[in-house]
Design a protein around this motif. Sequence first.
Motif, PDB file in Angstrom:
ATOM      1  N   THR A 210      -1.729   0.060  -6.490  1.00  0.00           N
ATOM      2  CA  THR A 210      -1.095   1.012  -5.574  1.00  0.00           C
ATOM      3  C   THR A 210       0.407   0.776  -5.497  1.00  0.00           C
ATOM      4  O   THR A 210       1.204   1.729  -5.521  1.00  0.00           O
ATOM      5  N   GLY A 211       0.815  -0.495  -5.421  1.00  0.00           N
ATOM      6  CA  GLY A 211       2.226  -0.812  -5.325  1.00  0.00           C
ATOM      7  C   GLY A 211       3.012  -0.380  -6.542  1.00  0.00           C
ATOM      8  O   GLY A 211       4.127   0.139  -6.423  1.00  0.00           O
ATOM      9  N   ASN A 212       2.437  -0.548  -7.731  1.00  0.00           N
ATOM     10  CA  ASN A 212       3.119  -0.154  -8.954  1.00  0.00           C
ATOM     11  C   ASN A 212       3.257   1.358  -9.055  1.00  0.00           C
ATOM     12  O   ASN A 212       4.317   1.872  -9.437  1.00  0.00           O
ATOM     13  N   VAL A 213       2.196   2.087  -8.707  1.00  0.00           N
ATOM     14  CA  VAL A 213       2.252   3.550  -8.706  1.00  0.00           C
ATOM     15  C   VAL A 213       3.314   4.032  -7.723  1.00  0.00           C
ATOM     16  O   VAL A 213       4.124   4.920  -8.026  1.00  0.00           O
ATOM     17  N   CYS A 214       3.330   3.429  -6.537  1.00  0.00           N
ATOM     18  CA  CYS A 214       4.292   3.785  -5.488  1.00  0.00           C
ATOM     19  C   CYS A 214       5.721   3.550  -5.960  1.00  0.00           C
ATOM     20  O   CYS A 214       6.601   4.389  -5.784  1.00  0.00           O
TER      21      CYS A 214
END
Length: 325
Positions: A210-214
């Motif tokens: 999720t953090g990388n996509v964000c």
Amino acid sequence: MGGDRGPDEIVAGVLEAASDDIVPVIVGAPGLDTHGLEHEPAAEVIGMDEKPAEAVRSKPDSSLVASCRIVAEGRADAVVSPGNTGAMLAAGLLTLRRIPGVLRPAIAVPVPARDRPSVILDCGANADARPEHLLQFAHMGAVFAEEILGVERAGVRLLSIGEEPEKGNQLTLEAHELLAHDPGIRFEGNVESRHLLEGACDVVVTDGFTGNVCLKLMEGTISTLLGALRTEIASTARGKLGGLLIRPAARGLRDRLDPDTYGGAYLLGLRGLVVIAHGNSSQKAIANAIRLAARGVEHRVVDRLAEELAGRVGRETRDRRAPSV
């Protein structure tokens, strides 16, 4: 050697960062022109498309593995690399090893938000995570915010699809419960992704997927909007005139939101300091990533993390031994 723009761009960034306080060692192919800077030859290269763990084992003389080994041997204080992120994680785990008590290392990215800078983690080291990992990311992120961003006592929020405690998937719900009951964390509840660029909190924790996509969504949006604004300004005579008037403000906005401002992200949780730069890093980004690494050394980020996590393990041990009433 693994950066998208080739070694010349990396060397140029290293030269820009070099100073009386920062003495770089360039690790790369034999014969590489380092313009007089210290050179540690490394004959092999790990590509962006290689499987991380397999590549690290099969290419011990790669520039990526060799740079981690130099730090492990105490010949350098930190390593900066725009190479394969998964391979950097694997090499760090193999040569530098984890700080005692660390379950999973995490990539901590500073975000130049509107109201105040903040840090998001994990941004890609762990695609899958458990609630206890997110709890530990919160502790590591708080140390980062206090030591690098200068926050007095860092507040922590959990990235979710709603601010209410009951919103989110199973991971988020269980992590919320752990964060809310940890006395060592100033937990401020959930936060939605739309508030990240406003400076929603000092520390925002999430899983690596999720953090990388964000992170990539934010970087892409910022780049697209700034590019569209430049195109619109240049399209008409009136726009060009207006552009001259707003140039100082626009330049300040661009510099503040530009991902190259920080240049890289800390891989927290290892016994040595690792900064991961973008694969497409420019000269400016590499220079800033090196300066970020130097600040981490100056502020003893690795030692502070070890102290914080050791203290937390001690508290947990005392809690388990406490008699029930």
